[in-house]
Design an enzyme around this catalytic site. Structure first.
Site, PDB file in Angstrom:
ATOM      1  CG  HIS A  51     -13.457 -14.330  13.471  1.00  0.00           C
ATOM      2  ND1 HIS A  51     -13.438 -13.083  13.990  1.00  0.00           N
ATOM      3  CD2 HIS A  51     -13.196 -14.191  12.159  1.00  0.00           C
ATOM      4  CE1 HIS A  51     -12.705 -12.203  13.230  1.00  0.00           C
ATOM      5  NE2 HIS A  51     -12.649 -13.126  12.093  1.00  0.00           N
ATOM      6  CG  ASP A  78     -11.336 -18.278   5.318  1.00  0.00           C
ATOM      7  OD1 ASP A  78     -11.152 -17.365   4.314  1.00  0.00           O
ATOM      8  OD2 ASP A  78     -10.413 -18.090   6.518  1.00  0.00           O
TER       9      ASP A  78
HETATM   10  N1  CMC Z   1     -12.453 -26.010  16.100  1.00  0.00           N
HETATM   11  C1  CMC Z   1     -12.237 -26.595  17.325  1.00  0.00           C
HETATM   12  N2  CMC Z   1     -12.376 -25.915  18.451  1.00  0.00           N
HETATM   13  C2  CMC Z   1     -11.983 -24.550  18.169  1.00  0.00           C
HETATM   14  C3  CMC Z   1     -11.947 -23.998  16.918  1.00  0.00           C
HETATM   15  C4  CMC Z   1     -12.075 -24.617  15.555  1.00  0.00           C
HETATM   16  N3  CMC Z   1     -12.282 -24.175  14.658  1.00  0.00           N
HETATM   17  N4  CMC Z   1     -11.815 -22.783  17.009  1.00  0.00           N
HETATM   18  C5  CMC Z   1     -11.703 -22.328  18.250  1.00  0.00           C
HETATM   19  N5  CMC Z   1     -11.773 -23.608  19.125  1.00  0.00           N
HETATM   20  C6  CMC Z   1     -11.789 -23.801  20.230  1.00  0.00           C
HETATM   21  C7  CMC Z   1     -10.390 -23.728  20.998  1.00  0.00           C
HETATM   22  O1  CMC Z   1      -9.768 -24.944  21.262  1.00  0.00           O
HETATM   23  C8  CMC Z   1     -10.474 -23.218  22.396  1.00  0.00           C
HETATM   24  O2  CMC Z   1     -11.249 -24.200  23.225  1.00  0.00           O
HETATM   25  P1  CMC Z   1     -10.938 -24.205  24.911  1.00  0.00           P
HETATM   26  O3  CMC Z   1     -11.470 -22.804  25.347  1.00  0.00           O
HETATM   27  O4  CMC Z   1     -11.745 -25.425  25.425  1.00  0.00           O
HETATM   28  O5  CMC Z   1      -9.385 -24.132  25.022  1.00  0.00           O
HETATM   29  C9  CMC Z   1     -11.845 -22.162  22.234  1.00  0.00           C
HETATM   30  O6  CMC Z   1     -12.576 -22.516  21.267  1.00  0.00           O
HETATM   31  C10 CMC Z   1     -11.186 -20.609  21.758  1.00  0.00           C
HETATM   32  O7  CMC Z   1     -10.436 -20.725  20.803  1.00  0.00           O
HETATM   33  P2  CMC Z   1      -9.192 -19.751  20.679  1.00  0.00           P
HETATM   34  O8  CMC Z   1      -8.273 -20.505  19.862  1.00  0.00           O
HETATM   35  O9  CMC Z   1      -8.627 -19.444  22.130  1.00  0.00           O
HETATM   36  O10 CMC Z   1      -9.677 -18.625  19.891  1.00  0.00           O
HETATM   37  P3  CMC Z   1      -8.703 -17.548  19.169  1.00  0.00           P
HETATM   38  O11 CMC Z   1      -9.787 -16.503  19.130  1.00  0.00           O
HETATM   39  O12 CMC Z   1      -7.518 -17.555  19.647  1.00  0.00           O
HETATM   40  O13 CMC Z   1      -8.772 -18.257  17.680  1.00  0.00           O
HETATM   41  C11 CMC Z   1      -9.198 -18.750  15.341  1.00  0.00           C
HETATM   42  C12 CMC Z   1      -9.684 -17.859  16.705  1.00  0.00           C
HETATM   43  C13 CMC Z   1      -9.965 -18.353  14.108  1.00  0.00           C
HETATM   44  C14 CMC Z   1      -7.766 -18.924  15.159  1.00  0.00           C
HETATM   45  C15 CMC Z   1      -9.865 -20.307  15.865  1.00  0.00           C
HETATM   46  O14 CMC Z   1     -11.172 -20.186  15.880  1.00  0.00           O
HETATM   47  C16 CMC Z   1      -9.349 -21.204  14.756  1.00  0.00           C
HETATM   48  O15 CMC Z   1      -8.197 -21.840  14.994  1.00  0.00           O
HETATM   49  N6  CMC Z   1     -10.229 -21.420  13.701  1.00  0.00           N
HETATM   50  C17 CMC Z   1      -9.901 -22.555  12.522  1.00  0.00           C
HETATM   51  C18 CMC Z   1      -9.152 -21.619  11.497  1.00  0.00           C
HETATM   52  C19 CMC Z   1      -9.956 -20.551  10.776  1.00  0.00           C
HETATM   53  O16 CMC Z   1     -11.252 -21.044  10.488  1.00  0.00           O
HETATM   54  N7  CMC Z   1      -9.418 -19.229  10.588  1.00  0.00           N
HETATM   55  C20 CMC Z   1      -9.877 -18.270   9.732  1.00  0.00           C
HETATM   56  C21 CMC Z   1     -10.549 -17.379  10.549  1.00  0.00           C
HETATM   57  S1  CMC Z   1     -11.583 -16.153   9.672  1.00  0.00           S
HETATM   58  C22 CMC Z   1     -10.598 -15.642   8.411  1.00  0.00           C
HETATM   59  C23 CMC Z   1      -9.646 -14.317   8.833  1.00  0.00           C
HETATM   60  O17 CMC Z   1     -10.131 -13.415   8.892  1.00  0.00           O
HETATM   61  O18 CMC Z   1      -8.329 -14.895   9.163  1.00  0.00           O
END
Ligand code: CMC
Length: 429
Positions: free
Chosen positions: A307, A364
């Site tokens: 998140h 989720d």
């Molecule tokens: N699986 C594997 N790696 C992950 C995941 C995941 N679900 N989420 C983040 N990472 C890794 C990402 O690859 C990155 O690694 P590195 O630092 O080595 O590059 C690190 O963790 C930070 O991730 P980010 O993408 O920079 O984080 P963000 O804050 O931009 O993204 C997120 C947040 C929710 C989009 C992401 O965690 C994700 O894609 N999760 C899966 C989709 C999901 O479950 N979304 C629902 C969110 S809750 C409901 C809502 O409110 O929308």
């Protein structure tokens, strides 16, 4: 004494006011940054940018706290109902019994949708994604109620539109489900409460007695409360941005529906079940999927994990996990996907990759398993999220539009394309 933060640029020092929120959150007010220094800020994905002051929802991702209007999410989930929470979010206070009674009556009065609007469903194929239908239907409401919505600054029209949106969304969602399975649409039964009425419109068929199962009703009520608001996320920021141009409320909120659809946001609840299903079909082993999620050469992510704001357990996920066990137990359902989900959670929480990045299950991760148990088809999960988020979008839009100093949203950019170059006629290229 006013707190300030200093920026030193090209040897010159500039002071900017520091804003302190009611929970001690700190921000630098950089409204005059460009005028004074020539600089703008650059913050891809708005990771550190506060877009507004807001009194609706407080979220502390480090401590795993979520409060609506000061009330803890766990307390609301335990003791309140979705419609009461909707009132709280939109109007700022818990209603008295008399006020709430009146509110319920008002919402009930608006549950029907115009018969002509029903014909829009015929323009969609049977297997249209319900998020496409929901976004279009909400946008189309502005065609029906343009007189009351064309001036969002008019408080009377604003109030009416808010009530219409809250009242009609369950009808729109249930009708789209009936359309997808080829069943006749069930009209609202206004003697029922908000949630029971929705369940009946989804699952009852004409000429049959249908009693709403209280376990299903309570589970759905709880899920919608947990989804009702989450401050300035992607869809809510979209609602505010579109609304800031003073486009009508239906246009602004249908944009929020579209923003929610993506798998990184509300679409994750559908993606989680699809992922668990795939693991199940492949024999149930979670190791391969954990490894894939860690592999930077794959685009795969563990859906329902991580998140932007929570770097500790998502408080909603804790409540949902417990509710999921309870509901499956009460309904006597054994779902193999629940076992896989628990194994996946366990494996991820023990894995350094997830621990170091503070990736925990989010709202989720378990919600889809409950929707499944309630008989809601997978492609409708994100629509259920939208139904829950409706009061939050409305409250955030209302707060924005009622703020006399709110400006149209218009970020800056840093241009990194070509500098000026002469045009070359096509024959010479
Ligand atoms: N699986 C594997 N790696 C992950 C995941 C995941 N679900 N989420 C983040 N990472 C890794 C990402 O690859 C990155 O690694 P590195 O630092 O080595 O590059 C690190 O963790 C930070 O991730 P980010 O993408 O920079 O984080 P963000 O804050 O931009 O993204 C997120 C947040 C929710 C989009 C992401 O965690 C994700 O894609 N999760 C899966 C989709 C999901 O479950 N979304 C629902 C969110 S809750 C409901 C809502 O409110 O929308």
């Amino acid at each position: 004494m006013e707190e300030t933060a200093k920026i030193i640029f090209e040897g010159k020092e500039y002071s900017f006011p520091v804003v302190r929120g009611s929970e001690g959150e700190l921000a630098i007010d950089i409204a005059k940054l460009r005028a004074q220094t020539g600089l703008v800020t650059l913050d891809d994905g708005f990771v550190n940018t506060g877009s507004t002051m807001s009194a609706i929802t407080f979220l502390d991702g480090e401590r795993g706290i979520l409060r609506y209007r000061g009330y803890d999410i766990a307390e609301l989930a335990e003791n309140s109902t979705f419609l009461e929470v909707a009132y709280l979010l939109i109007y700022g206070e818990l209603p008295s019994a008399a006020v709430f009674d009146n509110f319920k009556k008002t919402i009930t009065r608006h549950t029907l949708i115009h018969e002509d609007l029903k014909r829009l469903y015929d323009g969609f194929p049977k297997d249209a994604h319900p998020m496409a239908t929901l976004g279009s239907m909400i946008n189309t409401l502005s065609g029906y109620y343009i007189r009351d919505t064309s001036d969002p600054l008019d408080p009377v029209g604003r109030e009416l539109s808010i009530h219409r949106l809250l009242a009609k969304t369950p009808t729109i969602v249930a009708f789209s489900y009936k359309k997808s399975i080829g069943h006749p649409m069930m009209y609202p039964k206004n003697s029922l409460n908000y949630i029971a009425n929705f369940i009946r419109m989804m699952f009852a068929v004409p000429a049959e007695n249908y009693a709403v199962d209280p376990v299903i009703e309570r589970a759905l009520d709880l899920l919608l409360i947990l989804h009702a608001d989450h401050e300035q996320n992607c869809s809510t920021s979209t609602v505010r941005l579109v609304g800031s141009s003073r486009a009508n409320v239906f246009a602004a909120i249908s944009s929020g529906v579209n923003a929610l659809w993506g798998p990184l946001h509300g679409g994750a609840n559908q993606a989680v079940i699809e992922m668990l299903d795939e693991i199940h079909k492949e024999g149930g082993g979670v190791k391969k999927f954990v490894a894939l999620a860690k592999d930077k050469n794959s685009n795969f992510r563990l859906m329902g994990f991580g998140h932007r704001v929570y770097k500790n357990f998502d408080p909603r996920a804790k409540i949902i996990k417990k509710a999921c066990m309870d509901v499956l137990d009460k309904l006597g359902i054994k779902d193999p996907l629940l076992d896989i989900a628990m194994q996946l959670e366990d494996a991820a929480l023990k894995d350094d990759y997830f621990v170091e990045r503070k990736l925990y299950p989010n709202v989720d991760f378990y919600s889809g398993l409950i929707y499944r148990a309630l008989g809601i088809p997978t492609e409708m999960f994100t629509v259920m999220f939208a139904l829950g988020r409706m009061p939050g979008w409305i409250a955030q839009w209302k707060e924005m539009i009622e703020n006399p100093s709110a400006k149209i949203g218009r970020p800056r950019q840093i241009y990194n394309g070509h500098t000026a170059r002469p045009f070359i006629p096509i024959a010479k290229r």
